[in-house]
Scaffold this motif. Structure first.
Motif, PDB file in Angstrom:
ATOM      1  N   LEU A  26       0.844  -1.189   0.000  1.00 17.88           N
ATOM      2  CA  LEU A  26       0.000   0.000   0.000  1.00 17.88           C
ATOM      3  C   LEU A  26       0.880   1.240   0.000  1.00 17.88           C
ATOM      4  O   LEU A  26       1.940   1.267   0.633  1.00 17.88           O
ATOM      5  CB  LEU A  26      -0.923   0.006   1.215  1.00 17.88           C
ATOM      6  CG  LEU A  26      -2.102  -0.976   1.152  1.00 17.88           C
ATOM      7  CD1 LEU A  26      -2.778  -1.073   2.509  1.00 17.88           C
ATOM      8  CD2 LEU A  26      -3.104  -0.571   0.083  1.00 17.88           C
ATOM      9  N   ASP A  27       0.452   2.293  -0.716  1.00 18.33           N
ATOM     10  CA  ASP A  27       1.320   3.461  -0.904  1.00 18.33           C
ATOM     11  C   ASP A  27       1.771   4.082   0.418  1.00 18.33           C
ATOM     12  O   ASP A  27       2.866   4.642   0.509  1.00 18.33           O
ATOM     13  CB  ASP A  27       0.656   4.504  -1.806  1.00 18.33           C
ATOM     14  CG  ASP A  27      -0.729   4.910  -1.338  1.00 18.33           C
ATOM     15  OD1 ASP A  27      -1.168   4.438  -0.266  1.00 18.33           O
ATOM     16  OD2 ASP A  27      -1.379   5.705  -2.043  1.00 18.33           O
ATOM     17  N   LYS A  28       0.960   3.939   1.475  1.00 17.90           N
ATOM     18  CA  LYS A  28       1.337   4.551   2.750  1.00 17.90           C
ATOM     19  C   LYS A  28       2.511   3.834   3.427  1.00 17.90           C
ATOM     20  O   LYS A  28       3.090   4.362   4.382  1.00 17.90           O
ATOM     21  CB  LYS A  28       0.136   4.596   3.694  1.00 17.90           C
ATOM     22  CG  LYS A  28      -0.417   3.243   4.093  1.00 17.90           C
ATOM     23  CD  LYS A  28      -1.666   3.424   4.961  1.00 17.90           C
ATOM     24  CE  LYS A  28      -2.287   2.098   5.356  1.00 17.90           C
ATOM     25  NZ  LYS A  28      -3.498   2.297   6.174  1.00 17.90           N
ATOM     26  N   TYR A  29       2.864   2.629   2.926  1.00 19.61           N
ATOM     27  CA  TYR A  29       3.982   1.888   3.513  1.00 19.61           C
ATOM     28  C   TYR A  29       5.255   1.954   2.661  1.00 19.61           C
ATOM     29  O   TYR A  29       6.247   1.301   2.986  1.00 19.61           O
ATOM     30  CB  TYR A  29       3.595   0.420   3.706  1.00 19.61           C
ATOM     31  CG  TYR A  29       2.452   0.213   4.676  1.00 19.61           C
ATOM     32  CD1 TYR A  29       2.468   0.770   5.953  1.00 19.61           C
ATOM     33  CD2 TYR A  29       1.329  -0.531   4.310  1.00 19.61           C
ATOM     34  CE1 TYR A  29       1.412   0.590   6.829  1.00 19.61           C
ATOM     35  CE2 TYR A  29       0.273  -0.717   5.186  1.00 19.61           C
ATOM     36  CZ  TYR A  29       0.320  -0.155   6.439  1.00 19.61           C
ATOM     37  OH  TYR A  29      -0.729  -0.341   7.307  1.00 19.61           O
ATOM     38  N   VAL A  30       5.222   2.710   1.579  1.00 21.93           N
ATOM     39  CA  VAL A  30       6.384   2.771   0.680  1.00 21.93           C
ATOM     40  C   VAL A  30       7.626   3.279   1.406  1.00 21.93           C
ATOM     41  O   VAL A  30       8.730   2.724   1.262  1.00 21.93           O
ATOM     42  CB  VAL A  30       6.075   3.660  -0.546  1.00 21.93           C
ATOM     43  CG1 VAL A  30       7.348   3.980  -1.320  1.00 21.93           C
ATOM     44  CG2 VAL A  30       5.075   2.966  -1.461  1.00 21.93           C
ATOM     45  N   THR A  31       7.474   4.323   2.210  1.00 19.38           N
ATOM     46  CA  THR A  31       8.624   4.885   2.926  1.00 19.38           C
ATOM     47  C   THR A  31       9.267   3.842   3.824  1.00 19.38           C
ATOM     48  O   THR A  31      10.506   3.744   3.900  1.00 19.38           O
ATOM     49  CB  THR A  31       8.183   6.108   3.761  1.00 19.38           C
ATOM     50  OG1 THR A  31       7.619   7.084   2.886  1.00 19.38           O
ATOM     51  CG2 THR A  31       9.366   6.709   4.491  1.00 19.38           C
ATOM     52  N   LYS A  32       8.450   3.052   4.503  1.00 15.92           N
ATOM     53  CA  LYS A  32       8.945   1.995   5.384  1.00 15.92           C
ATOM     54  C   LYS A  32       9.760   0.968   4.607  1.00 15.92           C
ATOM     55  O   LYS A  32      10.837   0.540   5.049  1.00 15.92           O
ATOM     56  CB  LYS A  32       7.764   1.317   6.079  1.00 15.92           C
ATOM     57  CG  LYS A  32       8.114   0.088   6.894  1.00 15.92           C
ATOM     58  CD  LYS A  32       6.844  -0.537   7.472  1.00 15.92           C
ATOM     59  CE  LYS A  32       7.155  -1.819   8.230  1.00 15.92           C
ATOM     60  NZ  LYS A  32       5.912  -2.429   8.783  1.00 15.92           N
TER      61      LYS A  32
END
Length: 278
Positions: A246-252
């Protein structure tokens, strides 16, 4: 054939694909995707449908606990006369074109201008229609695969492995789900290819193969990608293709693989596909 069948409509505001996979796992019934949901048709009893509704409701609550956000689930049941809905279902499954590949069910003809791959809807995840699988197919299309050693972690239906093999790769595939491994082997036969290794398990079963793969593909959930030592199995200057994020986990995920160069980062309907180079 029974005179009537039940149609269960399942709609959810998020994590729909997890619910879809769960429905396939516990029913073995054909499903049809609709906007914000899917349909399950069955000739089984009303009691079976009520049990299925209860299991899906419980699973939706479990998803909410795991990911920390409630899943709003809508379930409704209709009864219809039985006029060969399996044929209608087949008509609803459309082939897709993605990069070099043409993914189609066995009842549709192949295309000579693309690498044709037969994937019938089944229990194991991966027909190419989901944004994460589509993203991986696009990424594979952009890399040179001939004679490259490829590892598909979480192979599901085998769609990515089979595409890589048809593109000339030396392909290994694994999954922790026995249904997925069996599905991959079945789809190998349908496509008249033989993968170089297919096994039940994960990376801990092939520790001797660390730093031997030119390309490692993992179409998994972000939390799973975060804990697997995928980087250890990629050659220097080799590639990681990561999706199911999911795009919200890309940074992780990018933080975990901070020593890799970002080649591409594509997002489709909130699902990210990353191509990284070691």
């Amino acid at each position: 054939m029974e005179s009537c069948y039940h149609c269960l409509s399942v709609k959810a505001d998020n994590y729909l694909w997890l619910l879809q996979d769960k429905a396939l796992e516990i029913t073995g019934e054909a499903i049809e995707e609709i906007e914000n949901g899917f349909l399950i048709r069955t000739e089984k009893s009303k009691g079976y449908i009520e049990s299925l509704k209860s299991q899906l409701d419980t699973y939706a609550k479990e998803i909410g606990i795991i990911f920390g956000e409630a899943v709003e689930l809508q379930l409704s049941v209709s009864v219809f006369s039985n006029d060969d809905w399996i044929a209608k279902y087949r008509d609803s499954i459309t082939p897709i074109v993605c990069g070099n590949y043409y993914i189609h069910p066995s009842w549709c003809a192949k295309r000579d201008d693309k690498i044709s791959v037969i994937i019938d809807p089944a229990l194991a995840f991966g027909s190419g229609h989901h944004a994460s699988t589509f993203g991986c197919l696009e990424a594979l299309s952009q890399l040179e695969l001939k004679d490259k050693k490829v590892l598909d972690v979480g192979c599901g239906s085998g769609i990515l492995s089979i595409c890589a093999k048809k593109s000339g790769g030396i392909v290994w595939a694994c999954d922790t789900d026995e249904v997925a491994v069996d599905s991959t082997k079945e789809n190998m036969q349908k496509n008249s290819v033989v993968l170089d290794k297919v096994f039940l398990g994960s990376l801990d079963a092939i520790l001797q193969e660390r730093e031997t793969f030119d390309i490692v593909v993992a179409n998994l959930l972000a939390d799973v990608i975060a804990v697997l030592p995928l980087q250890d199995f990629v050659k220097t200057r080799g590639y990681l293709i990561l999706s199911g994020i999911l795009d919200k986990y890309v940074t992780k995920i990018l933080a975990k693989f901070k020593d890799f160069k970002v080649i591409s980062q594509e997002i489709k309907t909130e699902w990210a596909t990353l191509v990284l180079q070691k």
